[in-house]
Design a protein around this motif. Structure first.
Motif, PDB file in Angstrom:
ATOM      1  N   SER A 242      31.476  46.589  67.052  1.00 61.07           N
ATOM      2  CA  SER A 242      30.705  45.544  67.735  1.00 61.07           C
ATOM      3  C   SER A 242      29.241  45.566  67.303  1.00 61.07           C
ATOM      4  O   SER A 242      28.645  44.518  67.036  1.00 61.07           O
ATOM      5  N   TRP A 243      28.651  46.765  67.242  1.00 66.56           N
ATOM      6  CA  TRP A 243      27.250  46.854  66.809  1.00 66.56           C
ATOM      7  C   TRP A 243      27.113  46.368  65.376  1.00 66.56           C
ATOM      8  O   TRP A 243      26.187  45.612  65.047  1.00 66.56           O
ATOM      9  N   ILE A 244      28.031  46.767  64.518  1.00 75.41           N
ATOM     10  CA  ILE A 244      27.984  46.347  63.115  1.00 75.41           C
ATOM     11  C   ILE A 244      28.161  44.835  62.998  1.00 75.41           C
ATOM     12  O   ILE A 244      27.440  44.161  62.251  1.00 75.41           O
ATOM     13  N   GLY A 245      29.108  44.284  63.755  1.00 72.47           N
ATOM     14  CA  GLY A 245      29.388  42.852  63.670  1.00 72.47           C
ATOM     15  C   GLY A 245      28.236  41.979  64.145  1.00 72.47           C
ATOM     16  O   GLY A 245      27.861  41.017  63.470  1.00 72.47           O
ATOM     17  N   VAL A 246      27.660  42.317  65.305  1.00 72.63           N
ATOM     18  CA  VAL A 246      26.551  41.484  65.793  1.00 72.63           C
ATOM     19  C   VAL A 246      25.296  41.693  64.958  1.00 72.63           C
ATOM     20  O   VAL A 246      24.480  40.771  64.810  1.00 72.63           O
ATOM     21  N   THR A 247      25.141  42.897  64.393  1.00 68.95           N
ATOM     22  CA  THR A 247      23.995  43.138  63.513  1.00 68.95           C
ATOM     23  C   THR A 247      24.100  42.284  62.252  1.00 68.95           C
ATOM     24  O   THR A 247      23.110  41.689  61.800  1.00 68.95           O
ATOM     25  N   ALA A 248      25.303  42.189  61.682  1.00 74.63           N
ATOM     26  CA  ALA A 248      25.502  41.342  60.506  1.00 74.63           C
ATOM     27  C   ALA A 248      25.242  39.874  60.836  1.00 74.63           C
ATOM     28  O   ALA A 248      24.594  39.148  60.070  1.00 74.63           O
ATOM     29  N   GLY A 249      25.746  39.429  61.998  1.00 77.73           N
ATOM     30  CA  GLY A 249      25.510  38.049  62.399  1.00 77.73           C
ATOM     31  C   GLY A 249      24.045  37.770  62.650  1.00 77.73           C
ATOM     32  O   GLY A 249      23.500  36.736  62.221  1.00 77.73           O
ATOM     33  N   TYR A 250      23.383  38.690  63.322  1.00 79.04           N
ATOM     34  CA  TYR A 250      21.956  38.541  63.621  1.00 79.04           C
ATOM     35  C   TYR A 250      21.121  38.605  62.334  1.00 79.04           C
ATOM     36  O   TYR A 250      20.098  37.925  62.209  1.00 79.04           O
ATOM     37  N   PHE A 251      21.559  39.391  61.354  1.00 79.05           N
ATOM     38  CA  PHE A 251      20.869  39.446  60.055  1.00 79.05           C
ATOM     39  C   PHE A 251      20.823  38.047  59.431  1.00 79.05           C
ATOM     40  O   PHE A 251      19.781  37.620  58.909  1.00 79.05           O
ATOM     41  N   SER A 252      21.946  37.346  59.466  1.00 80.97           N
ATOM     42  CA  SER A 252      21.973  36.005  58.879  1.00 80.97           C
ATOM     43  C   SER A 252      21.071  35.053  59.647  1.00 80.97           C
ATOM     44  O   SER A 252      20.417  34.184  59.049  1.00 80.97           O
ATOM     45  N   THR A 253      20.999  35.212  60.960  1.00 82.93           N
ATOM     46  CA  THR A 253      20.082  34.404  61.758  1.00 82.93           C
ATOM     47  C   THR A 253      18.642  34.681  61.373  1.00 82.93           C
ATOM     48  O   THR A 253      17.831  33.760  61.203  1.00 82.93           O
ATOM     49  N   TYR A 254      18.305  35.963  61.205  1.00 77.78           N
ATOM     50  CA  TYR A 254      16.920  36.302  60.893  1.00 77.78           C
ATOM     51  C   TYR A 254      16.551  35.876  59.474  1.00 77.78           C
ATOM     52  O   TYR A 254      15.390  35.574  59.192  1.00 77.78           O
ATOM     53  N   TRP A 255      17.532  35.842  58.589  1.00 77.54           N
ATOM     54  CA  TRP A 255      17.300  35.307  57.252  1.00 77.54           C
ATOM     55  C   TRP A 255      16.768  33.876  57.369  1.00 77.54           C
ATOM     56  O   TRP A 255      15.797  33.494  56.713  1.00 77.54           O
ATOM     57  N   MET A 256      17.414  33.094  58.231  1.00 73.26           N
ATOM     58  CA  MET A 256      16.988  31.709  58.427  1.00 73.26           C
ATOM     59  C   MET A 256      15.637  31.633  59.124  1.00 73.26           C
ATOM     60  O   MET A 256      14.799  30.787  58.790  1.00 73.26           O
ATOM     61  N   VAL A 257      15.389  32.525  60.080  1.00 77.46           N
ATOM     62  CA  VAL A 257      14.092  32.546  60.762  1.00 77.46           C
ATOM     63  C   VAL A 257      12.972  32.802  59.754  1.00 77.46           C
ATOM     64  O   VAL A 257      11.926  32.130  59.777  1.00 77.46           O
ATOM     65  N   ALA A 258      13.188  33.758  58.861  1.00 70.52           N
ATOM     66  CA  ALA A 258      12.170  34.078  57.857  1.00 70.52           C
ATOM     67  C   ALA A 258      11.892  32.890  56.949  1.00 70.52           C
ATOM     68  O   ALA A 258      10.734  32.600  56.604  1.00 70.52           O
ATOM     69  N   LEU A 259      12.942  32.164  56.564  1.00 70.26           N
ATOM     70  CA  LEU A 259      12.754  30.984  55.723  1.00 70.26           C
ATOM     71  C   LEU A 259      12.022  29.877  56.468  1.00 70.26           C
ATOM     72  O   LEU A 259      11.154  29.202  55.903  1.00 70.26           O
ATOM     73  N   VAL A 260      12.381  29.686  57.730  1.00 72.26           N
ATOM     74  CA  VAL A 260      11.735  28.639  58.524  1.00 72.26           C
ATOM     75  C   VAL A 260      10.245  28.926  58.676  1.00 72.26           C
ATOM     76  O   VAL A 260       9.400  28.040  58.507  1.00 72.26           O
ATOM     77  N   VAL A 261       9.917  30.170  59.003  1.00 67.28           N
ATOM     78  CA  VAL A 261       8.521  30.530  59.233  1.00 67.28           C
ATOM     79  C   VAL A 261       7.706  30.460  57.939  1.00 67.28           C
ATOM     80  O   VAL A 261       6.589  29.937  57.925  1.00 67.28           O
ATOM     81  N   ALA A 262       8.254  30.945  56.836  1.00 68.33           N
ATOM     82  CA  ALA A 262       7.477  31.065  55.599  1.00 68.33           C
ATOM     83  C   ALA A 262       7.538  29.823  54.711  1.00 68.33           C
ATOM     84  O   ALA A 262       6.526  29.449  54.103  1.00 68.33           O
ATOM     85  N   TRP A 263       8.721  29.186  54.628  1.00 70.61           N
ATOM     86  CA  TRP A 263       8.906  28.187  53.581  1.00 70.61           C
ATOM     87  C   TRP A 263       9.370  26.817  54.051  1.00 70.61           C
ATOM     88  O   TRP A 263       9.371  25.862  53.250  1.00 70.61           O
ATOM     89  N   LEU A 264       9.819  26.656  55.288  1.00 70.04           N
ATOM     90  CA  LEU A 264      10.373  25.365  55.696  1.00 70.04           C
ATOM     91  C   LEU A 264       9.379  24.210  55.550  1.00 70.04           C
ATOM     92  O   LEU A 264       9.748  23.149  55.038  1.00 70.04           O
ATOM     93  N   PRO A 265       8.105  24.350  55.992  1.00 69.18           N
ATOM     94  CA  PRO A 265       7.176  23.230  55.791  1.00 69.18           C
ATOM     95  C   PRO A 265       7.040  22.833  54.320  1.00 69.18           C
ATOM     96  O   PRO A 265       7.016  21.638  53.987  1.00 69.18           O
ATOM     97  N   SER A 266       6.965  23.829  53.437  1.00 70.17           N
ATOM     98  CA  SER A 266       6.854  23.527  52.005  1.00 70.17           C
ATOM     99  C   SER A 266       8.144  22.903  51.472  1.00 70.17           C
ATOM    100  O   SER A 266       8.109  21.991  50.630  1.00 70.17           O
ATOM    101  N   TYR A 267       9.294  23.375  51.932  1.00 65.97           N
ATOM    102  CA  TYR A 267      10.574  22.804  51.512  1.00 65.97           C
ATOM    103  C   TYR A 267      10.676  21.340  51.920  1.00 65.97           C
ATOM    104  O   TYR A 267      11.096  20.476  51.123  1.00 65.97           O
ATOM    105  N   LEU A 268      10.282  21.045  53.156  1.00 64.85           N
ATOM    106  CA  LEU A 268      10.348  19.665  53.626  1.00 64.85           C
ATOM    107  C   LEU A 268       9.389  18.768  52.845  1.00 64.85           C
ATOM    108  O   LEU A 268       9.729  17.620  52.512  1.00 64.85           O
ATOM    109  N   HIS A 269       8.185  19.287  52.552  1.00 65.66           N
ATOM    110  CA  HIS A 269       7.175  18.485  51.866  1.00 65.66           C
ATOM    111  C   HIS A 269       7.442  18.387  50.368  1.00 65.66           C
ATOM    112  O   HIS A 269       7.482  17.287  49.794  1.00 65.66           O
ATOM    113  N   ASP A 270       7.642  19.526  49.702  1.00 67.02           N
ATOM    114  CA  ASP A 270       7.789  19.543  48.241  1.00 67.02           C
ATOM    115  C   ASP A 270       9.232  19.324  47.792  1.00 67.02           C
ATOM    116  O   ASP A 270       9.478  18.663  46.777  1.00 67.02           O
ATOM    117  N   GLY A 271      10.182  19.899  48.542  1.00 62.61           N
ATOM    118  CA  GLY A 271      11.580  19.794  48.132  1.00 62.61           C
ATOM    119  C   GLY A 271      12.261  18.518  48.573  1.00 62.61           C
ATOM    120  O   GLY A 271      13.102  17.966  47.858  1.00 62.61           O
TER     121      GLY A 271
END
Length: 440
Positions: A242-271
């Motif tokens: 259970s710890w391994i499974g939710v950690t893997a799922g949460y990792f993928s969520t945080y991957w998206m959080v990092a992209l949103v915080v760092a690059w989403l405005p630039s992706y929307l504007h430039d991409g």
């Protein structure tokens, strides 16, 4: 019955104490929601001010990606250490010290520091904010039994969303009108004001040290199968599926959080060729959708648990399936599906995957004894936030080498990460099974 045999009236103090405890629980929860709002407003500045910062300091996309990843250099390590510390020191004081440190760390950028201090400030800020989410969750969960934790946990998670929803348009206006340094000054002052109030109203609840079967905290408690800190080490908790499974799922969520915080405005504007104003509004929209998804998940999960549905189905499968839907949105975006469907695909890919954060926290709190909860949550947070170290650098490198096509490839990679995380959550997580094993 004689006068001397008349039973004295039962004092109303227990009821009053219960009412006061509930009121205090929600006051603390409200403060921690604001805490997470300030926390994510801090994180969002670099993404919102990406273009003026890069222009002012002469940074390439790869260098800017490193600046974002510098935040996560100590973030993961201190996230784990902070969780372990919160099992030994009152979380109230740990939270206070963290806010003071992260507010002070931003002062140099507000006062005119250059590239070197940008990196140093982000490293210190990351160390100070690393334990924020797990300790905030640990503190608020200590005020509620297991079957009532979904809503407060979702609200704490939604605080990250509220912070960006408010910060995106507000800080964008501030950056445009008064320069990017003014944004760092505002969030630093906000942190100091929060610390002043928390010093008087902060605290932990009674579920920080024990469970309560009378309030429905955990069925295992009533049968005496609740694992205790002395019988369960961190290694056993971290070794559960259970710890391994939710950690893997949460990792993928945080991957998206990092992209949103760092690059989403630039992706929307430039991409995707949106204007800066539209990009800021879309960022706010996606975070608002995330808040709705979090609260909807909390309501659905709570309803299912009250009807006797297992936590595996009520929590893990809801979260895992949501990640898979998000993966489909990202894969469609990355494959070039734009036009009228773009906003819908953005919502699916970036707007709903945050629900896994709350599910991961409540699942770990369910299987770990109270005295090991802070460490189990902190170590999970330390693992998943390594995504924040990897993702911004990867996107920066892709953009530097491939131009705007780099954004498209980054979104495709994100879809695969989400798909793997969702699969892990659905197939591995079973809190009832793992709690019983830990109690043996």
């Amino acid at each position: 019955m004689t006068d001397t045999e008349v039973a004295p009236a039962t004092p109303a103090r227990p009821s009053q104490r219960t009412s006061d405890s509930r009121r205090r629980a929600w006051v603390v929860t409200a403060m921690l929601i604001v805490f997470m709002m300030v926390n994510f407003a801090d994180k969002s500045i670099l993404g919102l001010a990406a273009d003026p910062i890069r222009e002012d300091l002469g940074l390439s996309a790869t260098q800017f990606g490193f600046a974002n990843s510098a935040f996560f250099l100590l973030f993961s390590i201190f996230g784990a250490l902070g969780g372990l510390l919160a099992d030994r020191v009152r979380p109230r004081w740990v939270l206070l010290g963290m806010v003071l440190l992260w507010s002070v760390s931003q002062a140099p950028l507000a006062l005119g520091a250059g590239v070197a201090m940008l990196f140093a400030s982000r490293i210190v800020l990351g160390a100070a904010e690393g334990p924020a989410f797990p300790i905030a969750q640990q503190t608020t969960l200590s005020w509620f039994p297991n079957n009532k934790r979904n809503l407060p946990s979702a609200l704490i998670t939604a605080g990250t969303t509220f912070g960006v929803v408010i910060a995106a348009p507000g800080l964008t206006w501030l950056i445009t009108q008064h320069g990017w340094r003014s944004a760092f000054a505002v969030v630093a002052v906000a942190g100091l004001l929060w610390a002043l109030v928390w010093a008087f109203v902060g605290g932990e609840g009674r579920h920080a040290v024990a469970t309560d079967p009378d309030t429905g905290d955990d069925a295992a408690t009533a049968t005496g199968s609740e694992p205790t800190p002395s019988s369960v080490g961190y290694r056993r908790i971290l070794g559960t599926r259970s710890w391994i499974g939710v950690t893997a799922g949460y990792f993928s969520t945080y991957w998206m959080v990092a992209l949103v915080v760092a690059w989403l405005p630039s992706y929307l504007h430039d991409g995707l060729s949106y204007s800066k104003a539209t990009s800021a509004n879309l960022v706010a929209l996606l975070w608002a959708v995330n808040a709705v998804a979090l609260l909807g998940q909390a309501g659905l999960t709570g309803w299912l648990l009250r009807r006797g549905v297992s936590s595996r189905r009520a929590r893990a499968r809801v979260g895992g399936i949501t990640l898979m839907v998000s993966a489909a949105g990202c894969l469609a975006l990355g494959a070039g599906q734009h036009g009228a469907l773009t906003v819908l695909l953005l919502v699916l890919g970036f707007g709903i995957c945050g629900v896994m954060a709350t599910i991961a926290v409540t699942t770990v709190a369910e299987i770990a004894p109270a005295g090991r909860r802070g460490g189990a949550l902190g170590i999970m947070n330390g693992v998943v936030t390594t995504a924040g170290l990897i993702a911004p650098i990867l996107v920066g490198r892709l953009v530097d080498t491939q131009g705007t096509a780099g954004y498209q490839h980054a979104v495709l990679i994100s879809g695969v990460v989400l798909l793997l995380g969702g699969t892990a959550a659905v197939t591995l997580v079973d809190p009832d099974r793992d709690r019983r094993r830990l109690a043996q």
